[in-house]
Design a protein around this motif. Structure first.
Motif, PDB file in Angstrom:
ATOM      1  N   PHE A 178       0.812  -1.219   0.000  1.00 13.71           N
ATOM      2  CA  PHE A 178       0.000   0.000   0.000  1.00 13.71           C
ATOM      3  C   PHE A 178       0.845   1.269   0.000  1.00 13.71           C
ATOM      4  N   GLY A 179       2.157   1.120   0.263  1.00 12.05           N
ATOM      5  CA  GLY A 179       2.999   2.302   0.368  1.00 12.05           C
ATOM      6  C   GLY A 179       3.176   3.042  -0.934  1.00 12.05           C
ATOM      7  N   ARG A 180       3.056   2.361  -2.054  1.00  9.19           N
ATOM      8  CA  ARG A 180       3.250   3.032  -3.343  1.00  9.19           C
ATOM      9  C   ARG A 180       2.185   4.092  -3.591  1.00  9.19           C
ATOM     10  N   ARG A 181       1.071   4.013  -2.864  1.00  7.56           N
ATOM     11  CA  ARG A 181       0.023   5.011  -3.005  1.00  7.56           C
ATOM     12  C   ARG A 181       0.283   6.223  -2.122  1.00  7.56           C
ATOM     13  N   VAL A 182       1.311   6.140  -1.295  1.00  5.76           N
ATOM     14  CA  VAL A 182       1.683   7.245  -0.427  1.00  5.76           C
ATOM     15  C   VAL A 182       3.005   7.853  -0.872  1.00  5.76           C
ATOM     16  N   LEU A 183       3.970   6.998  -1.195  1.00  2.00           N
ATOM     17  CA  LEU A 183       5.301   7.448  -1.574  1.00  2.00           C
ATOM     18  C   LEU A 183       5.404   7.575  -3.090  1.00  2.00           C
ATOM     19  N   SER A 184       6.011   8.669  -3.541  1.00  2.00           N
ATOM     20  CA  SER A 184       6.201   8.848  -4.979  1.00  2.00           C
ATOM     21  C   SER A 184       7.550   8.319  -5.432  1.00  2.00           C
ATOM     22  N   ARG A 185       8.311   7.690  -4.513  1.00  3.16           N
ATOM     23  CA  ARG A 185       9.627   7.161  -4.851  1.00  3.16           C
ATOM     24  C   ARG A 185       9.635   5.644  -4.691  1.00  3.16           C
ATOM     25  N   TRP A 186      10.081   4.936  -5.728  1.00  2.00           N
ATOM     26  CA  TRP A 186      10.221   3.491  -5.645  1.00  2.00           C
ATOM     27  C   TRP A 186      11.403   3.117  -4.755  1.00  2.00           C
ATOM     28  N   SER A 187      12.357   4.036  -4.599  1.00  2.00           N
ATOM     29  CA  SER A 187      13.615   3.701  -3.928  1.00  2.00           C
ATOM     30  C   SER A 187      13.408   3.274  -2.480  1.00  2.00           C
ATOM     31  N   VAL A 188      12.539   3.975  -1.743  1.00  2.00           N
ATOM     32  CA  VAL A 188      12.316   3.633  -0.334  1.00  2.00           C
ATOM     33  C   VAL A 188      11.629   2.272  -0.222  1.00  2.00           C
ATOM     34  N   LEU A 189      10.692   2.010  -1.108  1.00  2.00           N
ATOM     35  CA  LEU A 189      10.053   0.695  -1.117  1.00  2.00           C
ATOM     36  C   LEU A 189      11.078  -0.389  -1.444  1.00  2.00           C
ATOM     37  N   GLY A 190      12.072  -0.034  -2.257  1.00  2.00           N
ATOM     38  CA  GLY A 190      13.148  -0.980  -2.553  1.00  2.00           C
ATOM     39  C   GLY A 190      14.005  -1.276  -1.335  1.00  2.00           C
ATOM     40  N   VAL A 191      14.224  -0.274  -0.478  1.00  2.00           N
ATOM     41  CA  VAL A 191      14.970  -0.491   0.759  1.00  2.00           C
ATOM     42  C   VAL A 191      14.185  -1.422   1.686  1.00  2.00           C
ATOM     43  N   ILE A 192      12.879  -1.206   1.785  1.00  2.00           N
ATOM     44  CA  ILE A 192      12.045  -2.099   2.591  1.00  2.00           C
ATOM     45  C   ILE A 192      12.094  -3.517   2.033  1.00  2.00           C
ATOM     46  N   GLN A 193      12.094  -3.627   0.705  1.00  4.62           N
ATOM     47  CA  GLN A 193      12.218  -4.933   0.060  1.00  4.62           C
ATOM     48  C   GLN A 193      13.542  -5.600   0.442  1.00  4.62           C
ATOM     49  N   ALA A 194      14.624  -4.823   0.493  1.00  5.58           N
ATOM     50  CA  ALA A 194      15.927  -5.372   0.887  1.00  5.58           C
ATOM     51  C   ALA A 194      15.894  -5.844   2.338  1.00  5.58           C
ATOM     52  N   PHE A 195      15.199  -5.113   3.200  1.00  6.52           N
ATOM     53  CA  PHE A 195      15.043  -5.541   4.593  1.00  6.52           C
ATOM     54  C   PHE A 195      14.297  -6.878   4.666  1.00  6.52           C
ATOM     55  N   GLU A 196      13.280  -7.028   3.826  1.00  6.50           N
ATOM     56  CA  GLU A 196      12.535  -8.287   3.805  1.00  6.50           C
ATOM     57  C   GLU A 196      13.443  -9.448   3.421  1.00  6.50           C
ATOM     58  N   LEU A 197      14.271  -9.255   2.408  1.00  2.12           N
ATOM     59  CA  LEU A 197      15.212 -10.316   2.011  1.00  2.12           C
ATOM     60  C   LEU A 197      16.164 -10.644   3.158  1.00  2.12           C
ATOM     61  N   PHE A 198      16.613  -9.630   3.858  1.00  6.53           N
ATOM     62  CA  PHE A 198      17.511  -9.811   4.994  1.00  6.53           C
ATOM     63  C   PHE A 198      16.837 -10.656   6.077  1.00  6.53           C
ATOM     64  N   LEU A 199      15.576 -10.380   6.370  1.00  5.45           N
ATOM     65  CA  LEU A 199      14.851 -11.136   7.392  1.00  5.45           C
ATOM     66  C   LEU A 199      14.565 -12.565   6.927  1.00  5.45           C
ATOM     67  N   LEU A 200      14.239 -12.727   5.650  1.00  5.52           N
ATOM     68  CA  LEU A 200      13.991 -14.073   5.121  1.00  5.52           C
ATOM     69  C   LEU A 200      15.253 -14.935   5.200  1.00  5.52           C
ATOM     70  N   LEU A 201      16.396 -14.350   4.898  1.00  7.74           N
ATOM     71  CA  LEU A 201      17.654 -15.089   5.017  1.00  7.74           C
ATOM     72  C   LEU A 201      17.943 -15.437   6.476  1.00  7.74           C
ATOM     73  N   SER A 202      17.531 -14.567   7.381  1.00  4.59           N
ATOM     74  CA  SER A 202      17.700 -14.859   8.807  1.00  4.59           C
ATOM     75  C   SER A 202      16.848 -16.059   9.213  1.00  4.59           C
ATOM     76  N   ILE A 203      15.608 -16.101   8.716  1.00  8.04           N
ATOM     77  CA  ILE A 203      14.730 -17.236   9.020  1.00  8.04           C
ATOM     78  C   ILE A 203      15.294 -18.522   8.419  1.00  8.04           C
ATOM     79  N   LEU A 204      15.912 -18.403   7.239  1.00  9.93           N
ATOM     80  CA  LEU A 204      16.460 -19.580   6.569  1.00  9.93           C
ATOM     81  C   LEU A 204      17.670 -20.164   7.297  1.00  9.93           C
ATOM     82  N   PHE A 205      18.530 -19.312   7.809  1.00  8.34           N
ATOM     83  CA  PHE A 205      19.835 -19.789   8.270  1.00  8.34           C
ATOM     84  C   PHE A 205      20.041 -19.743   9.786  1.00  8.34           C
TER      85      PHE A 205
END
Length: 264
Positions: free
Chosen positions: A88-115
């Protein structure tokens, strides 16, 4: 099973990023209104992928890693919160970059769950009211802190990027990132206070309540300092405080300190 589901989400996030890069190079990214900066379409292929990611994250709750009284389960809830923010953030933020940082955080957490090894709960359900208050306050606080950290990272990238470089132009202005970070940090504080007080009732003066309270204190200090006016309109020190707060939260979760005895 939780590893398989985590890998599926990692694959979907990678696929989403691949589509984004490919469409970006071709100049075919979803259009945004020139007046509002918001997407012209209510739903696009990126939303479909994000919904699928959210679905598989939800399925993690049916696995051994989905126990919300454990660090893995708490990370899963944080992931759901971050994914919802991305959806839902894309309807608030006009920048894809911040959503990309949140996406990177998600990958970081998923790798934590994996390992990172699981830390199972030592007791049986149901959770007591004090445990629920500690978990609820701590998890909501964590979601807001992770989003705050995403804006702080965006702030840092813009701060250290060279003028007229790609990164400098892609990320929001310093004052804009700080304003959003301040809002989410302020939202986090009431939940953090509830979580800290509940943890002291559960554990007394021990490592978990002390470290969690440190994270809350750093967030509070950042909010207070951020309210003071400066000549350049932004406060680099508050982003350091918010980033340390994020790292403390991540450490106590991964270390298994947040695993709560359901009988308490």
């Amino acid at each position: 099973m939780h590893r398989l589901l985590s890998l599926i989400v990692v694959f979907l996030i990678a696929l989403e990023e691949l589509f984004h890069q490919k469409l970006g190079r071709a100049g075919r990214l979803p259009l945004r209104s020139a007046e509002t900066g918001m997407p012209e379409k209510d739903f696009d292929r990126f939303d479909l992928l994000r919904l699928l990611e959210l679905l598989f994250l939800g399925l993690l709750f049916s696995t051994s890693a989905g126990d919300t009284a454990t660090g893995h389960g708490q990370l899963t809830i944080v992931l759901v919160g971050l994914q919802t923010a991305r959806l839902f953030g894309r309807r608030v933020l006009s920048r894809w970059s911040v959503l990309g940082v949140i996406q990177a955080f998600e990958l970081f957490l998923l790798l934590s769950i994996l390992f990172v090894p699981l830390h199972p709960t030592p007791g049986a359900y149901p959770l007591s009211p004090r445990s629920l208050m500690a978990l609820g306050g701590g998890i909501v606080f964590s979601i807001f802190v992770y989003i705050t950290a995403a804006f702080s990272l965006s702030y840092a990238v813009r701060l250290f990027a060279r003028e007229h470089s790609y990164l400098y132009n892609v990320f929001p202005p310093l004052a804009g990132s700080e304003e959003w970070a301040y809002k989410f940090s302020a939202f986090a504080l009431p939940f953090g206070i509830v979580g800290a007080v509940s943890l002291f009732f559960l554990r007394g003066v021990s490592l978990l309540p002390v470290l969690f309270s440190l994270s809350v204190t750093l967030q509070s200090a950042g909010v207070v300092i951020c309210r003071k006016e400066t000549f350049n309109g932004h406060h680099p020190i508050v982003h350091i405080l918010w980033s340390i707060s994020f790292l403390v939260l991540y450490f106590i979760t991964i270390a298994g300190l947040t695993t709560v005895d359901p009988l308490q």
